[in-house]
Design a protein around this motif. Structure first.
Motif, mmCIF file in Angstrom:
data_model
loop_
_atom_site.group_PDB
_atom_site.id
_atom_site.type_symbol
_atom_site.label_atom_id
_atom_site.label_comp_id
_atom_site.label_asym_id
_atom_site.label_seq_id
_atom_site.Cartn_x
_atom_site.Cartn_y
_atom_site.Cartn_z
ATOM 1 N N TRP A 1 17.384 -2.691 8.512
ATOM 2 C CA TRP A 1 16.247 -3.168 9.307
ATOM 3 C C TRP A 1 15.833 -4.548 8.791
ATOM 4 O O TRP A 1 14.753 -4.731 8.251
ATOM 5 N N PRO A 2 16.699 -5.546 8.939
ATOM 6 C CA PRO A 2 16.485 -6.839 8.274
ATOM 7 C C PRO A 2 15.200 -7.546 8.674
ATOM 8 O O PRO A 2 14.593 -8.239 7.850
ATOM 9 N N LYS A 3 14.771 -7.403 9.919
ATOM 10 C CA LYS A 3 13.559 -8.094 10.347
ATOM 11 C C LYS A 3 12.316 -7.571 9.639
ATOM 12 O O LYS A 3 11.284 -8.241 9.617
ATOM 13 N N MET A 4 12.400 -6.370 9.099
ATOM 14 C CA MET A 4 11.264 -5.776 8.393
ATOM 15 C C MET A 4 11.542 -5.657 6.894
ATOM 16 O O MET A 4 10.947 -4.827 6.217
ATOM 17 N N ALA A 5 12.435 -6.497 6.388
ATOM 18 C CA ALA A 5 12.788 -6.414 4.963
ATOM 19 C C ALA A 5 11.592 -6.679 4.058
ATOM 20 O O ALA A 5 11.525 -6.168 2.931
ATOM 21 N N SER A 6 10.636 -7.459 4.556
ATOM 22 C CA SER A 6 9.453 -7.755 3.736
ATOM 23 C C SER A 6 8.595 -6.523 3.468
ATOM 24 O O SER A 6 7.687 -6.569 2.630
ATOM 25 N N LEU A 7 8.883 -5.411 4.162
ATOM 26 C CA LEU A 7 8.159 -4.168 3.875
ATOM 27 C C LEU A 7 8.400 -3.696 2.440
ATOM 28 O O LEU A 7 7.666 -2.844 1.939
ATOM 29 N N ALA A 8 9.426 -4.230 1.790
ATOM 30 C CA ALA A 8 9.672 -3.881 0.391
ATOM 31 C C ALA A 8 8.471 -4.236 -0.475
ATOM 32 O O ALA A 8 8.184 -3.547 -1.466
ATOM 33 N N TRP A 9 7.756 -5.309 -0.112
ATOM 34 C CA TRP A 9 6.538 -5.645 -0.853
ATOM 35 C C TRP A 9 5.483 -4.565 -0.663
ATOM 36 O O TRP A 9 4.676 -4.298 -1.561
ATOM 37 N N GLY A 10 5.475 -3.934 0.504
ATOM 38 C CA GLY A 10 4.551 -2.836 0.737
ATOM 39 C C GLY A 10 4.842 -1.642 -0.149
ATOM 40 O O GLY A 10 3.927 -0.927 -0.565
ATOM 41 N N ALA A 11 6.130 -1.429 -0.457
ATOM 42 C CA ALA A 11 6.491 -0.337 -1.360
ATOM 43 C C ALA A 11 5.911 -0.580 -2.748
ATOM 44 O O ALA A 11 5.411 0.347 -3.400
ATOM 45 N N ILE A 12 5.967 -1.826 -3.206
ATOM 46 C CA ILE A 12 5.370 -2.153 -4.509
ATOM 47 C C ILE A 12 3.859 -1.958 -4.463
ATOM 48 O O ILE A 12 3.260 -1.407 -5.399
ATOM 49 N N ALA A 13 3.243 -2.417 -3.373
ATOM 50 C CA ALA A 13 1.793 -2.245 -3.246
ATOM 51 C C ALA A 13 1.416 -0.768 -3.293
ATOM 52 O O ALA A 13 0.409 -0.391 -3.909
ATOM 53 N N ALA A 14 2.229 0.076 -2.661
ATOM 54 C CA ALA A 14 1.946 1.514 -2.688
ATOM 55 C C ALA A 14 2.045 2.060 -4.104
ATOM 56 O O ALA A 14 1.217 2.893 -4.519
ATOM 57 N N CYS A 15 3.028 1.608 -4.868
ATOM 58 C CA CYS A 15 3.156 2.053 -6.263
ATOM 59 C C CYS A 15 1.950 1.630 -7.087
ATOM 60 O O CYS A 15 1.449 2.396 -7.920
ATOM 61 N N VAL A 16 1.478 0.403 -6.858
ATOM 62 C CA VAL A 16 0.302 -0.081 -7.588
ATOM 63 C C VAL A 16 -0.933 0.750 -7.230
ATOM 64 O O VAL A 16 -1.716 1.142 -8.107
#
Length: 519
Positions: free
Chosen positions: A442-457
């Motif tokens: 899902w390359p257009k939504m690759a920036s969602l990876a930053w959301g995964a970090i935010a969820a961990c925090v």
């Protein structure tokens, strides 16, 4: 400034999903802390005891900042001490996204071909970010007043959150003028944010070095103490800093060419060296600056954390009962072990940001057209993707190794401290694998990876306080990392995390072979 209004509407439309998430996500956190503390403490005396121990614990001070007081409001502000850092990150990334990133992609050139003023794009990005920060401050003030907290303190807390966004929006604006790429601008902004955090930490954990916190914008907002002293002086400093940085960014914008940064990019040789004859060698050339910069930053963290660790021993000796009480609230039984376990967890989350940034480099290469040029040769997609993924996996390992080794050497206990840092690696690799999975599928939504970090925090900050179900806490890979030093080490969780990371990364690489490039 002509066209600022229309560009502002464009910014708000493009960020109509992302911006509300960080506005309301960060805005309701203090209220969440209030609700959690009300549930946690059955009596006022329990709250006072918790505040006394927390105010004396160097590990907590390093993560959240100083605690002056024992009221519910003061505890909520203190426990949210990491939030201004996250707000600053969101603000600077927003400004860079709508200035330098648009300029690099050519979108700004199209916009400037119409009747648009030189400062319109920068002004629109700053107004949108400042407005979002203001709205977040209003959410904070309103929810805290609704929770029964003093009105003046609630308004001051809202101002603290607002100013955190304003200050680093200005930092992001300056970074966008200095560099010619969005990636470099983000790196400069994150470095400035990291330096601010380290200065705040160094000043808070030692009375002899308190002046360091006054050199940090994060240190300023920490010293307002909304429900205690309610000191307006640091807030004024923060406001002046925000105004100055915005003014400097506008001045710099007027003194550079379109598409260029004030820090000129160094021209490379006319022909490539023989050493660049493989995808891995090219990836090394692209990632080496990032690797050196992050490693240097982690080395500095190691020196700071290791030096502070010596004062923790004295704290335990001078504070009777701290060891016992800290163990009861979830520590390892020793203040020094708990301190280094806390700093290792923080470094693990920061290293995850490095891993995601490195993994997203392949998406940048794809969007810029560089990937097409490489893949038009005999280089396969799997090889090309794997060459970038290697640095997303090994780069954080080198950085954590530098941090753990230097912290251990400075403190005098290399083995346990280094093990605590390296134990974070499998969790970091999981987030790198998630990024690769998004890039491949899902390359257009690759920036969602930053959301995964935010969820961990967020799970780290509020998960235990709100007594989330264990399955929710288990969604964060860092939940499964052994609590080192001092805790029980079992290799199985680390092996399983590594297997999950390999599965995510492998699926992402396979998916990359089956989709269009670019996409």
């Amino acid at each position: 400034m002509t066209g600022t209004g229309r560009l502002l509407r464009l910014v708000l439309r493009r960020d109509r999903w992302i911006m509300p998430l960080w506005i309301f996500g960060f805005g309701i956190l203090p209220y969440v802390y209030i609700a959690g503390f009300e549930t946690l403490f059955a009596t006022a005396q329990e709250r006072v005891d918790y505040a006394r121990v927390s105010a004396a614990n160097t590990g907590f001070i390093a993560l959240y900042g100083p605690l002056h007081g024992d009221s519910l409001g003061e505890l909520a502000v203190w426990r949210g001490g990491f939030v201004p850092l996250m707000i600053g990150l969101a603000a600077l990334l927003t400004v860079v996204r709508h200035t330098r990133a648009d300029e690099e992609s050519g979108r700004t050139e199209l916009v400037r071909a119409t009747v648009v003023g030189r400062y319109a794009q920068l002004a629109a990005a700053l107004i949108a970010t400042a407005g979002a920060s203001l709205l977040m401050g209003l959410v904070v003030a309103g929810t805290m007043i609704g929770a029964g907290q003093p009105v003046a303190g609630s308004i001051a807390l809202g101002v603290v959150f607002m100013l955190s966004g304003w200050m680093f929006a200005g930092v992001g604006a300056i970074a966008a003028q200095l560099t010619s790429s969005a990636r470099s601008a983000r790196t400069l902004g994150v470095v400035a944010l990291g330096v601010s955090f380290v200065l705040r930490l160094g000043g808070d954990v030692s009375d002899d070095r308190e002046f360091l916190a006054w050199l940090s914008p994060i240190g300023w907002v920490h010293r307002v103490f909304p429900y205690g002293e309610n000191n307006g002086g640091p807030a004024v400093l923060a406001l002046v800093f925000a105004i100055v940085t915005v003014g400097v960014s506008a001045y710099l914008l007027a003194h550079r060419d379109m598409g260029a940064g004030l820090l000129a990019s160094r021209l490379g040789p006319a022909t490539a060296a023989a050493s660049l004859g493989s995808p891995l060698a090219l990836a090394w050339r692209l990632h080496r600056g990032l690797l050196f910069g992050w490693t240097a930053g982690f080395a500095a963290l190691g020196l700071v954390f290791g030096g502070v660790g010596s004062s923790v021993v004295q704290l335990a000796a001078d504070s009777g009962g701290v060891d016992e009480v800290f163990s009861r609230i979830g520590g390892s039984g020793a203040v020094t072990d708990a301190y280094f376990a806390t700093t290792a967890a923080v470094c693990g989350l920061i290293a995850a940001c490095y891993a995601v940034q490195a993994a997203l480099r392949m998406r940048d290469e794809e969007q810029s057209g560089h990937a097409e040029a490489v893949l038009s040769t005999s280089v396969g997609r799997f090889t090309w993707g794997a060459s970038h993924l290697i640095f997303a996996l090994l780069g954080p390992a080198v950085a954590l190794l530098a941090q753990g080794l230097l912290a251990g050497v400075v403190h005098g206990t290399v083995g346990p401290v280094l093990a605590a840092s390296l134990a974070q690696l499998p969790a970091v690799w999981v987030l790198a694998g998630v990024t690769m999975l998004l890039v491949g599928t899902w390359p257009k939504m690759a920036s969602l990876a930053w959301g995964a970090i935010a969820a961990c925090v967020l799970l780290l900050l509020v998960g235990s306080l709100l007594e989330f179900d264990q399955w929710v806490l288990d969604l964060s890979p860092f939940t499964h990392v052994p609590h080192l030093p001092g805790g029980t080490f079992t290799p199985l969780p680390l092996v399983l995390l590594t297997a999950v990371a390999a599965a995510f990364g492998g699926v992402g690489l396979l998916a990359l072979r089956r989709r269009d490039v670019p996409r």
